[in-house]
Design a protein around this motif. Structure first.
Motif, mmCIF file in Angstrom:
data_model
loop_
_atom_site.group_PDB
_atom_site.id
_atom_site.type_symbol
_atom_site.label_atom_id
_atom_site.label_comp_id
_atom_site.label_asym_id
_atom_site.label_seq_id
_atom_site.Cartn_x
_atom_site.Cartn_y
_atom_site.Cartn_z
ATOM 1 N N TYR A 48 0.838 -1.192 0.000
ATOM 2 C CA TYR A 48 0.000 0.000 0.000
ATOM 3 C C TYR A 48 0.874 1.243 0.000
ATOM 4 O O TYR A 48 1.945 1.269 0.586
ATOM 5 N N LEU A 50 0.272 4.998 1.186
ATOM 6 C CA LEU A 50 -0.675 5.871 1.866
ATOM 7 C C LEU A 50 -0.349 7.335 1.622
ATOM 8 O O LEU A 50 0.804 7.738 1.712
ATOM 9 N N ARG A 53 -3.619 11.995 4.183
ATOM 10 C CA ARG A 53 -4.914 11.824 4.841
ATOM 11 C C ARG A 53 -5.100 10.382 5.313
ATOM 12 O O ARG A 53 -5.579 10.143 6.434
ATOM 13 N N GLN A 54 -4.721 9.429 4.485
ATOM 14 C CA GLN A 54 -4.832 8.019 4.868
ATOM 15 C C GLN A 54 -3.912 7.698 6.042
ATOM 16 O O GLN A 54 -4.262 6.908 6.920
ATOM 17 N N LYS A 57 -5.492 8.914 9.232
ATOM 18 C CA LYS A 57 -6.592 8.030 9.604
ATOM 19 C C LYS A 57 -6.054 6.726 10.206
ATOM 20 O O LYS A 57 -6.582 6.232 11.202
ATOM 21 N N ALA A 58 -4.997 6.190 9.614
ATOM 22 C CA ALA A 58 -4.399 4.947 10.135
ATOM 23 C C ALA A 58 -3.839 5.169 11.537
ATOM 24 O O ALA A 58 -4.017 4.326 12.424
#
Length: 82
Positions: A48, A50, A53-54, A57-58
């Motif tokens: 992945y 990221l 923003r991701q 969130k993680a």
């Protein structure tokens, strides 16, 4: 008696190794909460990529999880009863 001691030693070693592994994994996850570069590295290893923003969130999800030995899903997560 010559067969009992090695079997008991094996069982004790497996159980001890399991708990040491769980402790180590929890410590690594706690470190990852505060280190976005470590989290990014883990995501890349899993395939992945990221964005910012991701990543936020993680990190927020990991902080909500609390790796303090608390059993069950974190508050607000898990399946909802119908």
């Amino acid at each position: 008696m010559q067969y009992v001691i090695p079997i008991i030693t094996l069982i004790v070693g497996l159980v001890g190794g399991f708990f040491i592994g769980v402790y180590y994994l929890r410590k690594q996850m706690e470190k990852m909460q505060n280190d976005p570069q470590m989290l990014q590295k883990m995501a890349k290893q899993m395939g992945y990529n990221l964005n910012g923003r991701q990543m936020q969130k993680a990190q927020q999800m990991m902080k909500n999880q609390q790796f303090s030995g608390k059993k069950g899903p974190a508050q607000g997560q898990g399946r909802k009863k119908k």
